[in-house]
Design an enzyme around this catalytic site. Structure first.
Site, PDB file in Angstrom:
ATOM      1  N   ARG A  94       0.824  -1.217   0.000  1.00 28.37           N
ATOM      2  CA  ARG A  94       0.000   0.000   0.000  1.00 28.37           C
ATOM      3  C   ARG A  94       0.856   1.264   0.000  1.00 28.37           C
ATOM      4  O   ARG A  94       0.450   2.287  -0.567  1.00 28.37           O
ATOM      5  CB  ARG A  94      -0.945  -0.002   1.195  1.00 28.37           C
ATOM      6  CG  ARG A  94      -2.100  -0.960   0.957  1.00 28.37           C
ATOM      7  CD  ARG A  94      -3.142  -0.844   2.025  1.00 28.37           C
ATOM      8  NE  ARG A  94      -4.377  -1.463   1.581  1.00 28.37           N
ATOM      9  CZ  ARG A  94      -5.241  -2.083   2.385  1.00 28.37           C
ATOM     10  NH1 ARG A  94      -4.992  -2.154   3.667  1.00 28.37           N
ATOM     11  NH2 ARG A  94      -6.344  -2.605   1.904  1.00 28.37           N
ATOM     12  N   LYS A 136     -18.982 -16.108   3.153  1.00 29.97           N
ATOM     13  CA  LYS A 136     -20.357 -15.848   3.568  1.00 29.97           C
ATOM     14  C   LYS A 136     -21.232 -15.269   2.468  1.00 29.97           C
ATOM     15  O   LYS A 136     -20.901 -14.261   1.848  1.00 29.97           O
ATOM     16  CB  LYS A 136     -20.354 -14.905   4.769  1.00 29.97           C
ATOM     17  CG  LYS A 136     -19.945 -15.622   6.039  1.00 29.97           C
ATOM     18  CD  LYS A 136     -19.630 -14.678   7.159  1.00 29.97           C
ATOM     19  CE  LYS A 136     -20.848 -13.895   7.622  1.00 29.97           C
ATOM     20  NZ  LYS A 136     -20.454 -12.807   8.529  1.00 29.97           N
ATOM     21  N   GLY A 139      -9.804  -8.728  -0.553  1.00 30.78           N
ATOM     22  CA  GLY A 139      -8.482  -8.944   0.029  1.00 30.78           C
ATOM     23  C   GLY A 139      -8.021 -10.387  -0.103  1.00 30.78           C
ATOM     24  O   GLY A 139      -6.880 -10.654  -0.476  1.00 30.78           O
ATOM     25  N   GLY A 148     -13.611  -3.757   0.449  1.00 28.94           N
ATOM     26  CA  GLY A 148     -14.896  -3.286   0.962  1.00 28.94           C
ATOM     27  C   GLY A 148     -15.464  -2.161   0.123  1.00 28.94           C
ATOM     28  O   GLY A 148     -16.650  -2.142  -0.210  1.00 28.94           O
TER      29      GLY A 148
HETATM   30  P1  ADP Z   1     -12.571 -11.684  -0.247  1.00 24.97           P
HETATM   31  O1  ADP Z   1     -11.692 -11.174   0.881  1.00 24.97           O
HETATM   32  O2  ADP Z   1     -11.797 -11.928  -1.500  1.00 24.97           O
HETATM   33  O3  ADP Z   1     -13.779 -10.823  -0.441  1.00 24.97           O
HETATM   34  P2  ADP Z   1     -13.971 -13.502   1.505  1.00 24.97           P
HETATM   35  O4  ADP Z   1     -13.405 -12.772   2.685  1.00 24.97           O
HETATM   36  O5  ADP Z   1     -15.406 -13.354   1.225  1.00 24.97           O
HETATM   37  O6  ADP Z   1     -13.123 -13.129   0.194  1.00 24.97           O
HETATM   38  O7  ADP Z   1     -13.731 -15.081   1.678  1.00 24.97           O
HETATM   39  C1  ADP Z   1     -12.448 -15.656   1.758  1.00 24.97           C
HETATM   40  C2  ADP Z   1     -12.462 -16.923   2.562  1.00 24.97           C
HETATM   41  O8  ADP Z   1     -13.462 -17.818   2.117  1.00 24.97           O
HETATM   42  C3  ADP Z   1     -11.165 -17.662   2.434  1.00 24.97           C
HETATM   43  O9  ADP Z   1     -10.453 -17.567   3.650  1.00 24.97           O
HETATM   44  C4  ADP Z   1     -11.580 -19.102   2.118  1.00 24.97           C
HETATM   45  O10 ADP Z   1     -10.862 -20.064   2.879  1.00 24.97           O
HETATM   46  C5  ADP Z   1     -13.039 -19.107   2.490  1.00 24.97           C
HETATM   47  N1  ADP Z   1     -13.789 -20.158   1.788  1.00 24.97           N
HETATM   48  C6  ADP Z   1     -13.875 -20.377   0.461  1.00 24.97           C
HETATM   49  N2  ADP Z   1     -14.579 -21.490   0.179  1.00 24.97           N
HETATM   50  C7  ADP Z   1     -14.952 -22.006   1.383  1.00 24.97           C
HETATM   51  C8  ADP Z   1     -15.691 -23.174   1.771  1.00 24.97           C
HETATM   52  N3  ADP Z   1     -16.178 -24.017   0.873  1.00 24.97           N
HETATM   53  N4  ADP Z   1     -15.875 -23.384   3.093  1.00 24.97           N
HETATM   54  C9  ADP Z   1     -15.376 -22.523   4.000  1.00 24.97           C
HETATM   55  N5  ADP Z   1     -14.671 -21.416   3.703  1.00 24.97           N
HETATM   56  C10 ADP Z   1     -14.454 -21.158   2.407  1.00 24.97           C
HETATM   57 MG    MG Z   2     -11.954 -11.286   3.044  1.00 28.88          MG
END
Ligand code: ADP
Ligand code: MG
Length: 395
Positions: free
Chosen positions: A34, A199, A352, A376
């Site tokens: 960053r 989620k 992230g 975000g």
């Molecule tokens: P980003 O930061 O890219 O927006 P998220 O924070 O929404 O992504 O989600 C990332 C997390 O989702 C990762 O740590 C990954 O391990 C988890 N994840 C992905 N698939 C599954 C799954 N099938 N069950 C549980 N966790 C999962």
């Molecule tokens: Mg995340």
């Protein structure tokens, strides 16, 4: 939106809101990405003779001075990267900040202490935030907003200060906004969106808004099980958000009505525990054994997803397809990342963990059109929300 080229900065004090929220371990910066990303705007301002007063936050000290959240190590690193002295103020708007601001020569750079040491920065009370914004604005003649990661926050340095000073967007914000516009206005089609992550509730707003914009929505990650359950399938011990089943059914119905294609996995890597060394097997997506949990999309799904990306002209991807942090469950995420690259489309990675997955799985970041620095903020933009920091720069 005005950019820094529209501001006459020579010999004037410019308050630059940057995103310098770097990870620290025992006072050492573990990833200076960053800080590096902030350099072009700082360099451009210096080159034009501005006196640059940088302000930023680090972590969540919650309005109190907490030495472990000091920006001092960031000042040192910034100085090294710029190859110039950076005057570090030991407070945000106090005597040290004023002395640092007043002491700057043309082309000089100062960094103020962590904005969030001041309760006024994040206050929900307009008067308290405004009073702090007055003191911050008093340090400078002009304002440049360049902390994209914070533009979705109604914070003093993001939202109130640009109302008090002539302002413009820095290079980082200008480029992020340019990319996000390409994902929401005059989109080149087919437009495919791949969503994963843990989620479904985090991503509902995005799905809701993109249902009216995208041609295809590919769903993987932990949230896929709420979709599979909504279709009446057994999901075993996989992540499930029961309270979102109704909403998800409604999305599936709307998609059918409007002709948006939802692409769900056809196979799943199901394990008997949330562990890299757990017993795991590929099973059909509609037949996950009751005692197992799905930790990745399966190989057929990886191929299916890549094929639905192949002819796309625009792709937005947010959220890993599986628990990529563990090798046995990283293949779905790898397939989708490769699918983006092979599509030759305009490809944007947001989030992230998605950006971390790209690096961890060994992909060249330059192979994607854009990797967003503010997860975000970019998601809220794609939800169709008005972002306070962008609105303030537009006014
Ligand atoms: P980003 O930061 O890219 O927006 P998220 O924070 O929404 O992504 O989600 C990332 C997390 O989702 C990762 O740590 C990954 O391990 C988890 N994840 C992905 N698939 C599954 C799954 N099938 N069950 C549980 N966790 C999962
Ligand atoms: Mg995340």
């Amino acid at each position: 939106m005005r950019t820094i080229d529209d501001l006459d900065v020579a010999g004037r004090r410019v308050l630059l809101r940057a995103d310098l929220n770097v990870p620290l371990q025992d006072g050492q910066i573990t990833d200076d990405g960053r800080i590096r990303a902030s350099l072009p705007t700082i360099e451009a301002l210096r080159a034009r003779g501005a006196k640059v007063i940088v302000c930023a936050h680090l972590g969540r000290p919650k309005g109190e001075v907490k030495p472990e959240f000091s920006l001092a190590p960031v000042a040192a690193r910034l100085g090294e990267l710029l190859g110039a002295e950076v005057a570090f103020a030991s407070d945000v708007v106090g005597d040290s900040a004023r002395a640092a601001a007043e002491g700057l020569a043309d082309g000089g750079v100062a960094l103020l202490e962590n904005l969030r040491f001041e309760p006024g920065e994040t206050s929900k009370d307009d008067a308290e935030r405004g009073a702090f914004a007055d003191r911050l604005a008093a340090l400078a003649d002009l304002y440049v907003g360049d902390g994209f990661g914070a533009v979705h926050r109604r914070h003093a340095s993001v939202y109130d200060v640009p109302k008090r000073l002539p302002h413009a967007a820095g290079g980082l914000i200008a480029s992020e906004v340019g990319v996000l516009r390409k994902l929401t206005e005059d989109v080149e089609r087919p437009y495919a969106v791949a969503l994963g992550g843990s989620k479904v509730s985090d991503k509902l707003g995005v799905i809701d808004n993109l249902l009216g914009k995208a041609d295809r929505i590919l769903i993987g990650g932990g949230m896929v099980f709420t979709f599979l359950k909504a279709q009446g399938h057994e999901v075993g011990k996989s992540l499930l958000e029961e309270d979102q089943l109704g909403t998800v059914r409604e999305y599936l119905r709307r998609a059918e009505e409007t002709g948006v294609e939802f692409v769900l996995p056809v196979d799943i890597v199901a394990a008997d525990a949330f562990a890299a060394d757990a017993d795991h097997a590929v099973v059909p997506a509609d037949a996950i054994p009751a005692g197992r949990l799905g930790l990745d999309i399966g190989p057929e799904s990886g191929k299916l997803f890549a094929s639905r990306l192949a002819d796309a002209k625009t792709v937005f991807w947010n959220g890993p397809m599986g628990v990529f942090e563990m090798e046995p469950y990283s293949h779905g995420t790898r397939a989708v990342a490769q699918g983006l690259i092979d599509s030759g489309a305009f490809t944007v990675v947001g989030g992230g963990d998605s950006a971390a997955a790209v690096r961890r799985l060994g992909f060249d970041e330059a192979a994607f059109s854009h990797i967003s620095t503010g997860g975000g903020a970019s998601l809220e933009y794609l939800e169709g929300k008005t972002l306070p920091g962008l609105q303030a720069l537009e006014d």
